[in-house]
Scaffold this motif. Structure first.
Motif, PDB file in Angstrom:
ATOM      1  N   PHE A 145      53.173  59.969  26.521  1.00 18.88           N
ATOM      2  CA  PHE A 145      53.390  60.508  28.029  1.00 18.88           C
ATOM      3  C   PHE A 145      55.067  61.325  28.225  1.00 18.88           C
ATOM      4  O   PHE A 145      55.784  60.447  27.937  1.00 18.88           O
ATOM      5  CB  PHE A 145      53.540  60.357  29.074  1.00 18.88           C
ATOM      6  N   THR A 146      55.230  62.347  28.060  1.00 19.95           N
ATOM      7  CA  THR A 146      56.693  62.667  28.477  1.00 19.95           C
ATOM      8  C   THR A 146      56.845  63.986  29.857  1.00 19.95           C
ATOM      9  O   THR A 146      56.139  63.757  30.325  1.00 19.95           O
ATOM     10  CB  THR A 146      56.893  64.264  26.798  1.00 19.95           C
ATOM     11  N   GLU A 147      57.517  64.782  30.042  1.00 18.22           N
ATOM     12  CA  GLU A 147      58.005  65.450  31.356  1.00 18.22           C
ATOM     13  C   GLU A 147      57.309  66.412  31.483  1.00 18.22           C
ATOM     14  O   GLU A 147      56.880  66.358  32.632  1.00 18.22           O
ATOM     15  CB  GLU A 147      59.632  65.105  31.462  1.00 18.22           C
ATOM     16  N   GLY A 148      56.312  66.629  29.726  1.00 18.52           N
ATOM     17  CA  GLY A 148      55.149  67.602  30.156  1.00 18.52           C
ATOM     18  C   GLY A 148      54.141  67.158  30.624  1.00 18.52           C
ATOM     19  O   GLY A 148      53.215  67.577  30.620  1.00 18.52           O
ATOM     20  N   CYS A 202      47.923  60.853  34.627  1.00 24.41           N
ATOM     21  CA  CYS A 202      48.928  59.858  34.051  1.00 24.41           C
ATOM     22  C   CYS A 202      49.713  58.501  34.679  1.00 24.41           C
ATOM     23  O   CYS A 202      51.531  59.158  34.595  1.00 24.41           O
ATOM     24  CB  CYS A 202      50.626  61.575  33.921  1.00 24.41           C
ATOM     25  N   CYS A 203      48.926  58.187  34.853  1.00 24.44           N
ATOM     26  CA  CYS A 203      49.104  56.550  34.745  1.00 24.44           C
ATOM     27  C   CYS A 203      49.689  56.374  34.009  1.00 24.44           C
ATOM     28  O   CYS A 203      50.529  54.879  33.790  1.00 24.44           O
ATOM     29  CB  CYS A 203      48.429  56.018  35.429  1.00 24.44           C
ATOM     30  N   GLY A 204      49.661  56.005  32.794  1.00 25.22           N
ATOM     31  CA  GLY A 204      49.980  55.431  31.541  1.00 25.22           C
ATOM     32  C   GLY A 204      49.671  54.320  30.448  1.00 25.22           C
ATOM     33  O   GLY A 204      49.767  53.965  29.816  1.00 25.22           O
ATOM     34  N   ALA A 205      48.353  54.022  31.883  1.00 26.26           N
ATOM     35  CA  ALA A 205      47.492  53.062  31.366  1.00 26.26           C
ATOM     36  C   ALA A 205      46.639  52.919  29.659  1.00 26.26           C
ATOM     37  O   ALA A 205      46.748  51.665  29.062  1.00 26.26           O
ATOM     38  CB  ALA A 205      46.624  53.236  32.647  1.00 26.26           C
ATOM     39  N   CYS A 206      46.552  54.101  29.702  1.00 25.42           N
ATOM     40  CA  CYS A 206      45.786  54.613  28.296  1.00 25.42           C
ATOM     41  C   CYS A 206      47.197  54.241  27.329  1.00 25.42           C
ATOM     42  O   CYS A 206      45.972  53.254  26.060  1.00 25.42           O
ATOM     43  CB  CYS A 206      45.202  56.196  27.553  1.00 25.42           C
ATOM     44  N   ALA A 207      48.076  54.510  27.357  1.00 28.68           N
ATOM     45  CA  ALA A 207      49.198  54.502  26.278  1.00 28.68           C
ATOM     46  C   ALA A 207      49.418  53.103  25.842  1.00 28.68           C
ATOM     47  O   ALA A 207      49.046  52.439  24.731  1.00 28.68           O
ATOM     48  CB  ALA A 207      50.391  55.011  26.707  1.00 28.68           C
TER      49      ALA A 207
END
Lengths: 699, 297
Positions: B72-75, B57-62
Motif C-alpha cells: 500500500f502506498t499513498e496511491g 485499502c484496509c491492508g488486511a491482504c498485505a
C-alpha cells in the motif's frame, strides 16, 4: 343476470371504502358511541351488552350505496363497537417490569391478538344469518328449560341473537338504500340482499353477497381485522354447481368472480385479507386463478395449499402469474401444516380442515382460535444480552446454553405477558358474531375469546434465526476454536460497531459456516435451536384451556428490532435489519437458492405450528419461458418434498427495483413480496426497499 | 485417483442444459476467444484476481501474504502479480470481497458430494450436472471419472465443450455423457482463427465424429457482431449435415466480464458492441431457415 358490465364498473369501485370514510359524520359518531357504551354498560353480562351494542350499531350507522358495485356492504365504520373493546383493553393494560425492560431493549414484544383467526365460513354459508339465529334461539330455549341453566349461557345465546338480528337489519337497510338507487345492477343487488335476509344463500351471487356482509359484520362489530376468507374455491363450489345447473353461463360466473375479487381488492387499505385455494382443485379454482391473474391484483392474498393431489397444471398456471409479477401467492405444504397442528394436540380430523390466517399461519377451521400474533422474540438480542455482561465461559457449549437461557427468559416473559392480558379477555373482548360460527362455542354457550373454542391457543414467534445462528457459529469458531479473540474483547468490537475489527469481520463473513448454505455444522446447530425453541413454546399452557404455538416468521419486525440491536457477531453492523423469515443473512446464502432450500428443509417444520416461510428471489432471466416454469416447479417441488412449511417467490431483478427507486411514478404497479405479504414496491419506505434490493444483489 | 483443476462450482445453473443443474468449471482452455466471459478459466494455473473497485485499502491482504505481493502506498493498493505464488491466503481475509482466488485442485471424491447435493432438484426439474470451463476435456481423464461416477448415481450429465481437443478425449467421456453442449463459432477457418486464435478443422471433425458415435448434441453459437455474424448461414448449412443435434441455441454476446480481465491482470479483448435485438432475431431466423430444427431459441 342484469348487471352493469364489470369493465364499466371497475374504476368506480376503486377507493369506495375510503370515500365512505370521508362521509363519516363526527358528531353522529360521538353520540353513536355514547349510546352503544350505555347499552353495553347497562347489561350485567358483557356479552349481552356487546350483542345489543352491535345491534344498535347496525340499526343506526349510516349505510351507503355504490351504484356501480353489485355487492352492497358500505356503512360508516369510523365508530363501531370495536371502540368499546379498545377502551376496555387500554384500561386493563398492565405490563410486568420484565416486559417493560425487554420491550425497551428491543428483545421482545407481547400483546393481545384479536384479529388472526377465521370464522367457519362453511357454517355461515350453509345456515345463513337466519339459520344461525334459529339455532341460537333453539339453544336458548333448551338452556332455559334445563334445570340449573346458567344466566351466562343464556346471555351468550341472547347476544348471538341480538348481534345476528343486527346483521339482518344491516342487510335490510342496505337493500332499502339500493332499491332507491338508479343503476342497472340495483335490482340484482336488492334481490340478493332480500334473499340472504330471509334464508341461507342459494346462488353464487347470494353467497358472495353474504361473504361481504359477514366479513364486515365480524370485522367492525366484533372488532377483528385480519380474518381469513377460508378456502373460497371449495366453499363457493356447491353454489357454482347449482348455478351452472340452472343455466348460468361460465362467462356470467367469471363476471361475478371479477366483481368479487375486485371488491376485496378495493378494501385492501383496511386489512390484509387472505383466502386460500384447496389442494384438490375444481373448475372454480381455475376460474378464480385465471380471473385473478387477468385483473392483476395485489389483493386479496392467496394461499395455495399444496399436496400430492394438487394438479401440476394449477401450480404451473400460478407460477406463470408469479413470473408475471403477481406476488400475492404463497405456497403452503399441506402435509407439514397438518402434522404441525397435530403436534399441538389438534385432532387429525380437525387439522385436516385447516385454513391459513394472516400470512401463512394455519388453523383448524371452526375449532381453533389460533391468535397467531401474540408474542415476538428477537433471537439475536439474546446473544447480545449474554455478550454484554462481559463474562467468559469455558467452552462454546456453556456459552450456547447461556444464550438459550436468555432466549428462554424472553419467551417466558412473552408468555407471561400474553397470559396476563388474555386472562382479562372476558372483560375486554366479546365476539358473538364470530363465536356463533364455532360449534363448540355454541354448544358451550361461551365466547371463543373466553375459551369457547375447542382449541383456544396463543402464539410466540422467534425471529432473526439466520443472524442468530451465524452469530453463534462465529463465536464458536473465532473465540473457542481459532482462539482469535476473547468474548469480552469481541463485545468491545461489537459495541464499537466493528471499528478496528474489520479483519475479524471479514474472516467471519468469508470463512465460517453460515445458516442457509447447506453447511452441516450450521444446519445441525439450527436444528438443535429449533427443537429447543419448540420445547420452550409449543404446548405451554396458556391458562384459558389452550396452548402456545411456535412461529419462526419475522414479518417486518426485522427493521424495528434490528435498529435496537448493536453490531452482532455474524458481521452485521449496528442498526441493520436482522435476517428475514427463514432466509439466510443477506449475502450469506453462499450456495444459492438450492442451498438455502436444502438447509431450510433440514429443519423439522412440523415443530412450527404458527408458521414459517422461506422467501426466494429469482432473476427474471432465469425463469423465462416454459423451461423457466419447470425450473420454478422443480424448486417448489423439492421444497415441498423436503417438508418445507411455506415458500414465496419474487421474480425480479435488482436493476428493475433500482430503476423504480429513481422513477417511482413509472413503476407504480410493481409488486414485491415482502416478509409475508405483497405490496407495491414504491409504497415501501427506503429501508425496506434497500433491504429487498440487497437480498437480491448477491446472485 | 486423478486430480483436476477447477475454478468454480455453480449450483442452480440454468443456462447449461435442461432443468436445474450444477455446473463444474474446469480450469484451462486451449482457445483464446476474444469474447471470452470466463477469462479466469483460460490458464491452467491458480490465479489471484484483484477487483480494484471493491477495495477499501484496509491492508488486511498485505498482512496475510508471505510473499509481499500486496502493498500500500499513498496511491492506494498495489498488487504485484509477479510476486504472487497463487496460493490465495489474501482472499479469506479481505473484508470487501475484493480478492478472488480462482483455482482448486480436487479429486473426484472431494467434489462429488457437492455435485450430488442438489440431486432432488435435478429430479424435480429434469436437470443434472454439467462439466464446463475453460475446456473440461483438456482434463479428459478427470472429466471421465467424474462423469462415470455421476452416471453410477443415475444423474443426467452434460459436457460443455469447445471441441478443440484430441478425438481420444471424446472417446473417454462418450460412454458417460448424456448430452454435449458443443460450441460452433465459425466455419471459415480464417474467421475462426481471428476469433479464437486457432484453426477449426479439429472442432468440426470432432463434431462429426461424436455425431457418428450417436451422441446427443446441443449446439451453441456465440453471436458476436463484427466477429462471427457473417458466419451464421454457413454454420447453419454445416449443422444441417450433422446428425444427432437436438437443439441449436444462439447465445448473444454480452460484455459484462470486463472487470474480470482487469482483476486478473489480463489484456481486455472484449468487443464493445453487443448484438441488438434485431440482429439477434435475424441470426435466429437465418439458422432456422437453413437448419430446420424445432427447438431454436
Amino acid at each position: 343476470m342484469r348487471i352493469l358490465p364489470f369493465e364499466t364498473a371497475r374504476e368506480f369501485m376503486d377507493g369506495q371504502y375510503e370515500k365512505v370514510k370521508e362521509k363519516s359524520n363526527e358528531e353522529k359518531r360521538e353520540s353513536l358511541y355514547r349510546a352503544m357504551r350505555d347499552i353495553y354498560d347497562a347489561e350485567e353480562h358483557h356479552i349481552l351488552g356487546k350483542g345489543k351494542a352491535i345491534r344498535y350499531f347496525f340499526e343506526n350507522t349510516d349505510v351507503f350505496v355504490n351504484p356501480c358495485d353489485i355487492f352492497a356492504d358500505l356503512c360508516d365504520v369510523e365508530c363501531t363497537p370495536v371502540r368499546i373493546r379498545d377502551d376496555e383493553h387500554r384500561a386493563r393494560l398492565c405490563r410486568s417490569e420484565d416486559t417493560k425492560m425487554l420491550i425497551k431493549a428491543g428483545a421482545m414484544k407481547a400483546m393481545a391478538d384479536f384479529g388472526h383467526t377465521a370464522p367457519d365460513w362453511e357454517r355461515v354459508l350453509r345456515l345463513g344469518i337466519p339459520g344461525i339465529i334459529a339455532e341460537a334461539r333453539e339453544l336458548l330455549r333448551a338452556e332455559r328449560e334445563t334445570l340449573g341453566s346458567t344466566p351466562e349461557k343464556c346471555a351468550f345465546y341472547s347476544a348471538v341473537i341480538e348481534a345476528y338480528e343486527g346483521i339482518i337489519t344491516y342487510i335490510k337497510r342496505l337493500r332499502d338504500a339500493v332499491s332507491l338507487t338508479v343503476s342497472p345492477s340495483s335490482d340484482f343487488t336488492a334481490e340478493n340482499l332480500s334473499a340472504i335476509a330471509e334464508r341461507a344463500p342459494e346462488t353464487l351471487a347470494e353467497a358472495m353477497q353474504l361473504y361481504f356482509i359477514f366479513y364486515r359484520a365480524q370485522q367492525f362489530a366484533d372488532g377483528a381485522v385480519l380474518r381469513s376468507l377460508g378456502s373460497i374455491d371449495q366453499l363457493l363450489y356447491p353454489f357454482y354447481l347449482k348455478d351452472r345447473e340452472r343455466g348460468v353461463s361460465e362467462e356470467e360466473i367469471r363476471e361475478l368472480m371479477r366483481y368479487f375479487l375486485y371488491k376485496w381488492n378495493s378494501m385492501r387499505t383496511l386489512a390484509n385479507i387472505p383466502f386460500d385455494i384447496g389442494s384438490e382443485a375444481n373448475e372454480l379454482t381455475y376460474i378464480i386463478v385465471s380471473e385473478y391473474g387477468k385483473l392483476s391484483l395485489p389483493d386479496p392474498k392467496i394461499h395455495v395449499k399444496c399436496s400430492d393431489k394438487t394438479p401440476k397444471k394449477l401450480i404451473l398456471m400460478i407460477l406463470e402469474l408469479v413470473k408475471g409479477g403477481n406476488n400475492s401467492f404463497v405456497f403452503v405444504n399441506e402435509r407439514v401444516v397438518i402434522s404441525a397442528l397435530e403436534n399441538i394436540g389438534i385432532s387429525t380430523e380437525d387439522a385436516n380442515n385447516y385454513t391459513l390466517i394472516g400470512c401463512y399461519e394455519p388453523s383448524a377451521v371452526g375449532k381453533e382460535l389460533p391468535c397467531t400474533l401474540n408474542g415476538r422474540v428477537s433471537l439475536p438480542m439474546a446473544t447480545e444480552f449474554v455478550l454484554k455482561r462481559g463474562k467468559t465461559y469455558p467452552d462454546f457449549e456453556s456459552f450456547f446454553l447461556e444464550v438459550m437461557k436468555e432466549v428462554s427468559f424472553f419467551i417466558d416473559t412473552a408468555i407471561d405477558e400474553v397470559i396476563r392480558i388474555e386472562r382479562k379477555y372476558p372483560d375486554i373482548v366479546m365476539t358473538p358474531i364470530l363465536s356463533a360460527t364455532y360449534t363448540d362455542a355454541m354448544a358451550k354457550g361461551v365466547d371463543v375469546y373466553s375459551g369457547g373454542a375447542k382449541y383456544n391457543n396463543s402464539s410466540v414467534c422467534a425471529f432473526g434465526i439466520a443472524t442468530f445462528i451465524d452469530g453463534l457459529i462465529a463465536v464458536k469458531r473465532a473465540v473457542y476454536e481459532d482462539k482469535l479473540i476473547t468474548l469480552p474483547a469481541l463485545w468491545d468490537i461489537l459495541a464499537a460497531n466493528w471499528a478496528g475489527g474489520e479483519e475479524l469481520r471479514a474472516k467471519i463473513r468469508n470463512s465460517y459456516p453460515k445458516y442457509g448454505s447447506g453447511d452441516p455444522e450450521a444446519d445441525a446447530l439450527t436444528s438443535r435451536v429449533v427443537h429447543m425453541l419448540s420445547d420452550m413454546v409449543n404446548n405451554k399452557d396458556n391458562g384459558r384451556g389452550g396452548v402456545f404455538r411456535l412461529g419462526l416468521f419475522s414479518i417486518d419486525w426485522i427493521f424495528a428490532f434490528g435498529k435496537k440491536l448493536a453490531a452482532s457477531p455474524d458481521g452485521r453492523y449496528k442498526g441493520e435489519p436482522v435476517s428475514k423469515n427463514l432466509s439466510a443473512s443477506i449475502g450469506m446464502d453462499k450456495r444459492g437458492v438450492t442451498g438455502i432450500i436444502r438447509s431450510v428443509t433440514e429443519q423439522s417444520h412440523s415443530l412450527i405450528p404458527d408458521g414459517a416461510v422461506l422467501d426466494i428471489s429469482l432473476h427474471p432471466s432465469s425463469v423465462k419461458g416454459d423451461e423457466g416454469s419447470e425450473i420454478m416447479y422443480g424448486l417448489l417441488k423439492t421444497y415441498l418434498d423436503g417438508d418445507g412449511f411455506a415458500i414465496q417467490m419474487n421474480i425480479l431483478s435488482p436493476e428493475t427495483l433500482r430503476a423504480a427507486q429513481k422513477e417511482p411514478e413509472k413503476y407504480r404497479n410493481l409488486q414485491v413480496r415482502l416478509c409475508g405479504w405483497n405490496v407495491y414496491f414504491t409504497d415501501l419506505d427506503e429501508a425496506a426497499q434497500n433491504n429487498l434490493i440487497d437480498s437480491m444483489s448477491e446472485e | 485417483m486423478s486430480q483436476g483443476m477447477i475454478f468454480d462450482v455453480k449450483r442452480f445453473a440454468i443456462h447449461d442444459g435442461d432443468g436445474i443443474r450444477t455446473t463444474l468449471f474446469f480450469k484451462g482452455c486451449p482457445l483464446s476467444c476474444v469474447w471470452c466471459h470466463n477469462p479466469e478459466g483460460i490458464s491452467m494455473k491458480p490465479e489471484v484476481a484483484y477487483y480494484r473497485h471493491k477495495c477499501k485499502c484496509c491492508g488486511a491482504c498485505a498482512k496475510a501474504c508471505p510473499e509481499g505481493a500486496h502493498s500500500f502506498t499513498e496511491g492506494g493498493h498495489i498488487f504485484d502479480r509477479d510476486k504472487c505464488l497463487g496460493r490465495g491466503e489474501c482472499e479469506a481475509v479481505c473484508p470487501n470481497s475484493a480478492i478472488k482466488y480462482y483455482g482448486r485442485q480436487v479429486t473426484a471424491d472431494e467434489i462429488l458430494p457437492e455435485l450430488l447435493s442438489d440431486r432432488a432438484f435435478y429430479e424435480n426439474s429434469g436437470g443434472g450436472v454439467t462439466l464446463s470451463g475453460g475446456e473440461c476435456l483438456m482434463q479428459a481423464d478427470f472429466a471421465a471419472e467424474i462423469l462415470s461416477r455421476l452416471k453410477e448415481e443415475g444423474i443426467h450429465t452434460a459436457v460443455d465443450t469447445s471441441g478443440y481437443v484430441p478425438r481420444e478425449a471424446f472417446d473417454k467421456v462418450l460412454p458417460y455423457t448424456d448430452v454435449f453442449l458443443y460450441d460452433v463459432k465459425a466455419i471459415d477457418p480464417a474467421v475462426h482463427k481471428r476469433c479464437t486464435g486457432r484453426d477449426n478443422s479439429l472442432i468440426l471433425n470432432n463434431l462429426k465424429y461424436i455425431s457418428s458415435r450417436g451422441a446427443a448434441i446441443e449446439i451453441r453459437i456465440p453471436f458476436v457482431p463484427g466477429y462471427n455474424d457473417s458466419e451464421i448461414t454457413a454454420i447453419a448449412e454445416f449443422l444441417d449435415t450433422v446428425g444427432g443435434i437436438t437443439k441449436i441455441k444462439v447465445l448473444p454476446y454480452h460484455n459484462l466480464a470486463a472487470s474480470k480481465y482487469e482483476a486478473l491482470g489480463m489484456k481486455n479483448t472484449l468487443p464493445e458492441r453487443v448484438p441488438t435485438d434485431e440482429e439477434l432475431k435475424s441470426a435466429i431466423s437465418a439458422i432456422r431457415s437453413a437448419a430446420p430444427l424445432s427447438h431454436l431459441r
